[in-house]
Motif scaffolding. Structure first.
Motif, short mmCIF file in Angstrom:
data_model
loop_
_atom_site.label_atom_id
_atom_site.label_comp_id
_atom_site.label_asym_id
_atom_site.label_seq_id
_atom_site.Cartn_x
_atom_site.Cartn_y
_atom_site.Cartn_z
N MET A 1 39.16 46.70 36.48
CA MET A 1 40.11 45.60 36.71
C MET A 1 40.43 45.45 38.20
O MET A 1 40.46 44.34 38.74
CB MET A 1 41.40 45.85 35.92
CG MET A 1 41.25 45.71 34.42
SD MET A 1 41.15 44.00 33.87
CE MET A 1 41.45 44.22 32.11
N ILE A 2 40.68 46.57 38.86
CA ILE A 2 41.03 46.53 40.28
C ILE A 2 39.85 46.05 41.12
O ILE A 2 40.02 45.30 42.10
CB ILE A 2 41.52 47.91 40.76
CG1 ILE A 2 42.85 48.25 40.08
CG2 ILE A 2 41.70 47.93 42.28
CD1 ILE A 2 44.00 47.31 40.40
N GLN A 3 38.65 46.43 40.73
CA GLN A 3 37.46 45.93 41.44
C GLN A 3 37.37 44.41 41.36
O GLN A 3 37.10 43.73 42.36
CB GLN A 3 36.19 46.57 40.85
CG GLN A 3 36.02 48.03 41.20
CD GLN A 3 34.82 48.66 40.50
OE1 GLN A 3 34.30 48.12 39.52
NE2 GLN A 3 34.37 49.81 41.00
N ILE A 4 37.61 43.86 40.16
CA ILE A 4 37.58 42.41 39.99
C ILE A 4 38.73 41.77 40.75
O ILE A 4 38.57 40.71 41.38
CB ILE A 4 37.66 42.04 38.49
CG1 ILE A 4 36.43 42.58 37.74
CG2 ILE A 4 37.73 40.52 38.31
CD1 ILE A 4 36.51 42.44 36.24
N ALA A 5 39.91 42.42 40.71
CA ALA A 5 41.07 41.89 41.42
C ALA A 5 40.78 41.75 42.91
O ALA A 5 41.10 40.72 43.52
CB ALA A 5 42.27 42.82 41.21
N LYS A 6 40.19 42.77 43.50
CA LYS A 6 39.90 42.72 44.94
C LYS A 6 38.86 41.65 45.27
O LYS A 6 38.91 41.03 46.33
CB LYS A 6 39.42 44.09 45.41
CG LYS A 6 40.53 45.13 45.46
CD LYS A 6 40.01 46.47 45.97
CE LYS A 6 41.16 47.47 46.10
NZ LYS A 6 40.70 48.78 46.60
N LYS A 7 37.94 41.43 44.33
CA LYS A 7 36.90 40.43 44.55
C LYS A 7 37.43 39.01 44.42
O LYS A 7 37.09 38.12 45.21
CB LYS A 7 35.76 40.64 43.56
CG LYS A 7 34.55 39.75 43.78
CD LYS A 7 33.43 40.11 42.81
CE LYS A 7 32.22 39.21 43.02
NZ LYS A 7 31.11 39.54 42.09
N LYS A 8 38.32 38.78 43.43
CA LYS A 8 38.77 37.43 43.13
C LYS A 8 40.10 37.06 43.78
O LYS A 8 40.34 35.89 44.09
CB LYS A 8 38.89 37.25 41.61
CG LYS A 8 37.57 37.16 40.88
CD LYS A 8 37.77 36.89 39.40
CE LYS A 8 36.45 36.57 38.72
NZ LYS A 8 35.91 35.26 39.10
N ASN A 9 40.99 38.03 43.94
CA ASN A 9 42.36 37.71 44.33
C ASN A 9 42.83 38.38 45.60
O ASN A 9 44.02 38.38 45.91
CB ASN A 9 43.31 38.10 43.18
CG ASN A 9 43.25 37.11 42.03
OD1 ASN A 9 43.23 35.92 42.24
ND2 ASN A 9 43.21 37.63 40.81
N PHE A 10 41.91 38.96 46.36
CA PHE A 10 42.29 39.69 47.56
C PHE A 10 41.87 38.88 48.78
O PHE A 10 40.71 38.90 49.19
CB PHE A 10 41.61 41.06 47.56
CG PHE A 10 42.15 42.01 48.58
CD1 PHE A 10 43.51 42.22 48.72
CD2 PHE A 10 41.28 42.71 49.40
CE1 PHE A 10 44.00 43.13 49.66
CE2 PHE A 10 41.75 43.61 50.34
CZ PHE A 10 43.11 43.83 50.47
N LYS A 11 42.82 38.15 49.36
CA LYS A 11 42.48 37.24 50.46
C LYS A 11 43.19 37.57 51.76
O LYS A 11 42.71 37.26 52.83
CB LYS A 11 42.79 35.79 50.05
CG LYS A 11 41.95 35.30 48.88
CD LYS A 11 42.33 33.89 48.48
CE LYS A 11 41.49 33.43 47.28
NZ LYS A 11 41.87 32.06 46.84
N ASN A 12 44.37 38.18 51.66
CA ASN A 12 45.18 38.44 52.85
C ASN A 12 45.68 39.88 52.81
O ASN A 12 46.58 40.22 52.04
CB ASN A 12 46.36 37.46 52.90
CG ASN A 12 47.13 37.56 54.20
OD1 ASN A 12 47.16 38.59 54.85
ND2 ASN A 12 47.77 36.46 54.59
N LYS A 13 45.10 40.75 53.63
CA LYS A 13 45.44 42.17 53.59
C LYS A 13 46.90 42.44 53.94
O LYS A 13 47.46 43.45 53.51
CB LYS A 13 44.52 42.95 54.54
CG LYS A 13 43.08 43.02 54.08
CD LYS A 13 42.24 43.87 55.02
CE LYS A 13 40.79 43.95 54.52
NZ LYS A 13 39.96 44.78 55.42
#
Length: 239
Positions: A69-81
């Motif tokens: 889930m976290i891998q997908i989250a970082k791919k799809k919803n991780f835009k601004n660190k």
């Protein structure tokens, strides 16, 4: 498993996806008070889009025990660190800082030590704590089995998980102890679980219970339910 991952990839990211209890309780939160949100059991992080629509720009921390889930989250919803972060964790120990809203839904009913998690949520919140509690029953606590293959209506290999059902009085005793130790008010939204017999191996009535805790010098408890028996039990227990 795949069918659950697919569901959270495609759903739970728009206001129309909110359940009745979520709509009601999230509307009690003051928009201007929310600058930092912690989402425990975030799945792929889609709820951050709902939070943005409700409360505007904010810092978002998503925590989930499932690596995929976290891998997908970082791919799809991780835009601004600087504004977003995702962690693989099964609890909230060692989480630094305080959050205006600490949120968890669809998680605690799968965790038998839910009280530890709620106490951890209270520690890292400075304003609001929102959680979907374990399902409750008038009878003794027990662990049911949920068929996730049916629940998410996707054909896949058999996918079943434990589903913790707490005794209502035991849960209310815990709420009472929390209430007496802290300065806050409580909103409880509780009704019969509509899909219990369809997806769970249970025969008795069980109820979903969603809670919003607000840190405040005003101390009150408000209950919303369609069940008069529930209303009386909770009022008598928490008066």
């Amino acid at each position: 498993k795949k069918n659950v991952t697919n569901f959270y990839t495609l759903n739970r990211k728009n206001l129309k996806d909110l359940y009745q209890s979520e709509k009601y309780l999230l509307s009690k939160i003051k928009k201007n008070n929310i600058k930092k949100i912690l989402d425990f059991g975030c799945a792929i992080g889609n709820f951050k889009h709902i939070f943005k629509k409700l409360y505007g720009p904010h810092y978002y921390l998503g925590v989930d025990a499932d690596k995929k889930m976290i891998q997908i989250a970082k791919k799809k919803n991780f835009k601004n660190k600087k504004k977003e972060k995702f962690l693989i964790k099964s609890n909230l120990k060692n989480i630094r800082g305080e959050y205006d809203l600490v949120f968890s839904t669809g998680v605690l009913n799968h965790i038998k030590n839910y009280k530890n998690i709620i106490n951890q949520m209270l520690k890292v919140s400075n304003k609001y704590v929102f959680f979907d509690a374990p399902r409750v029953t008038f009878k003794k606590p027990f662990t049911a089995i949920m068929n996730l293959s049916k629940r998410f209506e996707i054909k896949d290999k058999k996918n079943e998980v434990n589903y913790y059902i707490e005794n209502l009085n035991f849960f209310l005793d815990f709420v009472n102890r929390c209430y007496k130790k802290n300065k806050f008010n409580i909103h409880i939204f509780i009704n019969e679980l509509p899909y219990s017999k369809k997806y769970l191996n249970v025969k008795s009535k069980i109820f979903y219970c969603t809670v919003l805790i607000t840190r405040s010098n005003q101390r009150f408890i408000k209950i919303k339910t369609e069940n008069e028996k529930l209303l009386k039990i909770i009022n008598d227990k928490l008066k």
